[in-house]
Scaffold this active site. Structure first.
Site, PDB file in Angstrom:
ATOM      1  N   TYR A 105      35.862  17.496  91.360  1.00  0.00           N
ATOM      2  CA  TYR A 105      37.633  17.098  91.377  1.00  0.00           C
ATOM      3  C   TYR A 105      38.190  17.581  89.873  1.00  0.00           C
ATOM      4  O   TYR A 105      39.145  16.589  89.623  1.00  0.00           O
ATOM      5  CB  TYR A 105      37.693  15.809  92.053  1.00  0.00           C
ATOM      6  CG  TYR A 105      37.715  15.673  93.307  1.00  0.00           C
ATOM      7  CD1 TYR A 105      38.653  16.349  94.399  1.00  0.00           C
ATOM      8  CD2 TYR A 105      36.634  15.019  93.852  1.00  0.00           C
ATOM      9  CE1 TYR A 105      38.700  16.035  95.649  1.00  0.00           C
ATOM     10  CE2 TYR A 105      36.671  14.686  95.398  1.00  0.00           C
ATOM     11  CZ  TYR A 105      37.661  15.424  96.213  1.00  0.00           C
ATOM     12  OH  TYR A 105      37.710  15.099  97.607  1.00  0.00           O
ATOM     13  N   PHE A 160      45.049   8.635  89.895  1.00  0.00           N
ATOM     14  CA  PHE A 160      43.934   8.312  90.912  1.00  0.00           C
ATOM     15  C   PHE A 160      42.518   9.104  90.692  1.00  0.00           C
ATOM     16  O   PHE A 160      41.707   8.693  91.339  1.00  0.00           O
ATOM     17  CB  PHE A 160      44.410   8.859  92.279  1.00  0.00           C
ATOM     18  CG  PHE A 160      44.775  10.185  92.446  1.00  0.00           C
ATOM     19  CD1 PHE A 160      43.715  11.121  92.719  1.00  0.00           C
ATOM     20  CD2 PHE A 160      46.032  10.785  92.337  1.00  0.00           C
ATOM     21  CE1 PHE A 160      43.974  12.615  92.880  1.00  0.00           C
ATOM     22  CE2 PHE A 160      46.365  12.124  92.569  1.00  0.00           C
ATOM     23  CZ  PHE A 160      45.065  12.782  92.738  1.00  0.00           C
ATOM     24  N   ARG A 205      43.024  23.019 107.340  1.00  0.00           N
ATOM     25  CA  ARG A 205      44.063  22.231 106.553  1.00  0.00           C
ATOM     26  C   ARG A 205      44.696  21.568 107.833  1.00  0.00           C
ATOM     27  O   ARG A 205      45.362  20.419 107.614  1.00  0.00           O
ATOM     28  CB  ARG A 205      44.900  23.136 105.663  1.00  0.00           C
ATOM     29  CG  ARG A 205      44.070  23.703 104.782  1.00  0.00           C
ATOM     30  CD  ARG A 205      44.054  22.933 103.301  1.00  0.00           C
ATOM     31  NE  ARG A 205      45.026  22.368 102.898  1.00  0.00           N
ATOM     32  CZ  ARG A 205      44.878  21.290 101.728  1.00  0.00           C
ATOM     33  NH1 ARG A 205      43.744  21.070 101.400  1.00  0.00           N
ATOM     34  NH2 ARG A 205      45.776  20.935 101.187  1.00  0.00           N
ATOM     35  N   HIS A 207      37.742  16.210 103.260  1.00  0.00           N
ATOM     36  CA  HIS A 207      38.308  17.133 102.227  1.00  0.00           C
ATOM     37  C   HIS A 207      38.105  18.398 102.841  1.00  0.00           C
ATOM     38  O   HIS A 207      37.238  18.896 103.779  1.00  0.00           O
ATOM     39  CB  HIS A 207      37.617  17.034 100.933  1.00  0.00           C
ATOM     40  CG  HIS A 207      37.837  18.123 100.042  1.00  0.00           C
ATOM     41  ND1 HIS A 207      38.845  18.202  99.225  1.00  0.00           N
ATOM     42  CD2 HIS A 207      37.048  19.424  99.813  1.00  0.00           C
ATOM     43  CE1 HIS A 207      38.969  19.390  98.617  1.00  0.00           C
ATOM     44  NE2 HIS A 207      37.912  20.114  99.022  1.00  0.00           N
ATOM     45  N   GLU A 257      34.385  26.313  95.783  1.00  0.00           N
ATOM     46  CA  GLU A 257      33.732  24.967  96.132  1.00  0.00           C
ATOM     47  C   GLU A 257      32.464  25.203  97.459  1.00  0.00           C
ATOM     48  O   GLU A 257      31.501  24.363  96.998  1.00  0.00           O
ATOM     49  CB  GLU A 257      34.830  24.176  97.242  1.00  0.00           C
ATOM     50  CG  GLU A 257      35.919  23.615  96.336  1.00  0.00           C
ATOM     51  CD  GLU A 257      36.936  23.027  97.008  1.00  0.00           C
ATOM     52  OE1 GLU A 257      36.985  22.890  98.252  1.00  0.00           O
ATOM     53  OE2 GLU A 257      38.018  22.548  96.511  1.00  0.00           O
TER      54      GLU A 257
HETATM   55  P1  CMP Z   1      41.290  15.573  98.871  1.00  0.00           P
HETATM   56  O1  CMP Z   1      41.750  16.497  99.704  1.00  0.00           O
HETATM   57  O2  CMP Z   1      39.771  15.376  98.873  1.00  0.00           O
HETATM   58  O3  CMP Z   1      41.752  16.053  97.381  1.00  0.00           O
HETATM   59  C1  CMP Z   1      41.825  15.114  96.530  1.00  0.00           C
HETATM   60  C2  CMP Z   1      41.760  13.519  96.726  1.00  0.00           C
HETATM   61  O4  CMP Z   1      42.399  12.646  96.069  1.00  0.00           O
HETATM   62  C3  CMP Z   1      42.518  13.360  98.059  1.00  0.00           C
HETATM   63  O5  CMP Z   1      41.728  14.012  99.125  1.00  0.00           O
HETATM   64  C4  CMP Z   1      42.590  12.050  98.388  1.00  0.00           C
HETATM   65  O6  CMP Z   1      41.324  11.479  98.776  1.00  0.00           O
HETATM   66  C5  CMP Z   1      42.724  11.526  96.666  1.00  0.00           C
HETATM   67  N1  CMP Z   1      43.772  10.926  96.342  1.00  0.00           N
HETATM   68  C6  CMP Z   1      44.049   9.678  96.091  1.00  0.00           C
HETATM   69  N2  CMP Z   1      45.401   9.267  95.614  1.00  0.00           N
HETATM   70  C7  CMP Z   1      45.995  10.774  95.649  1.00  0.00           C
HETATM   71  C8  CMP Z   1      47.320  10.958  95.720  1.00  0.00           C
HETATM   72  N3  CMP Z   1      48.217  10.082  95.353  1.00  0.00           N
HETATM   73  N4  CMP Z   1      47.665  12.328  95.938  1.00  0.00           N
HETATM   74  C9  CMP Z   1      46.746  13.249  96.227  1.00  0.00           C
HETATM   75  N5  CMP Z   1      45.273  12.742  96.302  1.00  0.00           N
HETATM   76  C10 CMP Z   1      45.161  11.587  96.145  1.00  0.00           C
END
Ligand code: CMP
Length: 140
Positions: free
Chosen positions: A51, A59, A87, A117, A128
């Site tokens: 990430y 976050f 998606r 995800h 990824e």
């Molecule tokens: P994911 O699609 O795995 O990509 C980044 C992750 O960050 C997202 O899903 C969420 O699990 C997490 N996340 C937590 N807070 C936020 C936020 N405010 N905006 C976007 N992603 C967030």
């Protein structure tokens, strides 16, 4: 349109609730074929690396903490236009905004514990997938 592969992760909130099979059925019903899959417990370093594009976001540490709080199931999904199809099947990041019938609308608990995800572009899908899988593990 073309046959694509995308990376999917079934996250700790979902594995804790034994939702892997249900989510896999949802993916299959939606036309996404699971061509590789393994269950892992990520280290903090692996989660932070995966990430890293979010490293400056507020976050980030909560996200890494959560992604290492339990088992994840990493998967390669294959379909026509797999990146955008997945998606759509997942729904919006925030489950409150996710389309009815999407995985996140059905199962996610909140924006962090959002069950799945999926890669957001074909380029990121390649990066990824390579993060978790060697070429010899992709047999289809
Ligand atoms: P994911 O699609 O795995 O990509 C980044 C992750 O960050 C997202 O899903 C969420 O699990 C997490 N996340 C937590 N807070 C936020 C936020 N405010 N905006 C976007 N992603 C967030």
């Amino acid at each position: 349109m073309s046959i694509q592969r995308t990376l999917s992760i079934i996250k700790p909130d979902a594995t804790r609730r034994n939702l892997t099979r249900v989510i896999n059925e949802h993916l299959k019903r939606s036309g996404l074929k699971v061509v590789a899959q393994k269950r892992l417990l990520l280290t903090k370093a692996q989660a932070a690396k995966f990430y890293e594009v979010h490293a400056e976001r507020p976050f980030f540490s909560e996200l890494c903490e959560y992604m290492t709080s339990g088992q994840v199931v990493v998967q390669v999904l294959q379909a026509e236009d797999a990146v955008s199809l997945n998606r759509k099947v997942m729904g919006a990041t925030n489950p409150e905004e996710a389309e009815a019938g999407s995985i996140r609308a059905e199962y996610a608990l909140n924006i962090t514990e959002n069950s799945v995800h999926g890669s957001d572009s074909l380029e990121n899908a390649r990066i990824e997938i390579a993060f978790f899988f060697a070429e010899f593990e992709l047999v289809v």
